[in-house]
Structures are given as C-alpha cells and as structure tokens.
Design a protein around this motif. Structure first.
Motif, short mmCIF file in Angstrom:
data_model
loop_
_atom_site.label_atom_id
_atom_site.label_comp_id
_atom_site.label_asym_id
_atom_site.label_seq_id
_atom_site.Cartn_x
_atom_site.Cartn_y
_atom_site.Cartn_z
N UNK A 1 -1.84 5.86 5.68
CA UNK A 1 -2.10 6.89 6.66
C UNK A 1 -3.60 7.20 6.79
N UNK A 2 -4.30 7.27 5.69
CA UNK A 2 -5.70 7.68 5.72
C UNK A 2 -6.65 6.49 5.54
N UNK A 3 -6.13 5.29 5.53
CA UNK A 3 -6.95 4.08 5.49
C UNK A 3 -7.68 3.90 4.18
N UNK A 4 -7.11 4.20 3.15
CA UNK A 4 -7.73 4.17 1.86
C UNK A 4 -7.56 2.94 1.11
N UNK B 1 0.85 -1.20 0.00
CA UNK B 1 0.00 0.00 0.00
C UNK B 1 0.88 1.25 0.00
N UNK B 2 0.37 2.23 -0.65
CA UNK B 2 1.09 3.50 -0.71
C UNK B 2 1.02 4.19 0.65
N UNK B 3 1.88 5.11 0.89
CA UNK B 3 1.97 5.81 2.17
C UNK B 3 0.66 6.54 2.48
N UNK B 4 0.10 7.18 1.48
CA UNK B 4 -1.12 7.93 1.65
C UNK B 4 -2.26 7.02 2.09
N UNK B 5 -2.37 5.82 1.44
CA UNK B 5 -3.42 4.86 1.78
C UNK B 5 -3.21 4.32 3.18
#
Length: 146
Positions: free
Chosen positions: A143-146, A137-141
C-alpha cells in the motif's frame, strides 16, 4: 572252441610269438592238449577286424607312399592355393573382428554423448525456469510502496 596256436595267431592277426608271450605272461590260458580257446583269443586280443596284420600295414603304407609320389604339380599347386586362401580367410576374420570392436566403441561413445546431452538439457531447463519471489510483500508495503 579250441584252436591251434597258429589258428589263434591268424584269428587275432598277431604272430605266434605274441600268442606264446601272452600264455607265458599268464594273460591267456592253454589247454593240456596245447590248444587255446577261441574265446580266450578274443578276450585277450579283442576284435581282429579292428586291427591290420603287419603285411596289411606294410601294404597300406606303400599305397600311401605311392599316392604321395603320384601327386602332380597341379595337386601341389592346389595345396599352395588352399594355404593362400586359408591365410586370406584368417586375415579377413581378423579385420572383421577389429571392425566389430570399433563399432561397439562407437555405440558406447554415442550413448555417453546422449547421456551428456540429456544432463545439459535438464540443466538448461532449470536455468530457464521462472524464479519465484522470495517472500510476498506485506499489505502495508504494498500500500505505501515500502
């Protein structure tokens, strides 16, 4: 050494007529004195010790017939037993051959089963192996649970 026709016949263990026939056919030569050389007799008729005279042949045949007639029922029974044993030996050899063939078939079948077990074991190992995730998973996902 020159010898008479009669002596030549005795030496070669053949009849005098046979000696005369060999001379007529040109297989054997004769001197002007009417005698033949002993070396000629050996050349044409070979070693006489290897041959039996007709009388010796007859005696030998009679001896064999006498021996055959003198066979006792016990000797005949022994011959029958020998034939029976030979038949049994042949039957046992056939049975042994068939058993060896069956044993070879069992060995081949066991090897086939072992190969099949090895294939299935490899397949099970592949199925039980932990599955790797398709993509981290990417860092953004994360962190924000995406």
């Amino acid at each position: 050494m020159e010898i008479t026709i009669k002596s030549a016949a005795e030496m070669a263990k053949v009849s005098r007529n046979t000696i005369y026939q060999a001379i007529r056919d040109g297989r054997m030569s004769r001197s002007p004195s009417g005698k033949v050389d002993s070396s000629e007799v050996l050349r044409v008729f070979g070693n006489p010790s290897d041959r039996l005279t007709r009388q010796e042949e007859r005696e030998h045949i009679e001896h064999l017939k006498t021996q055959q007639q003198n066979l006792t029922p016990l000797d005949m029974m022994s011959a029958e037993k020998e034939a029976l044993y030979q038949a049994r030996i042949k039957a046992l050899e056939d049975t042994l051959r068939q058993t060896q063939e069956r044993e070879q078939q069992h060995i081949e079948r066991e090897e086939w089963h072992r190969r099949q077990i090895d294939k299935l074991t490899d397949a099970i190992k592949l199925l039980e192996a932990p599955k790797a995730s398709a993509k981290p998973k990417a860092l953004f996902d994360r962190l924000f649970g995406g």
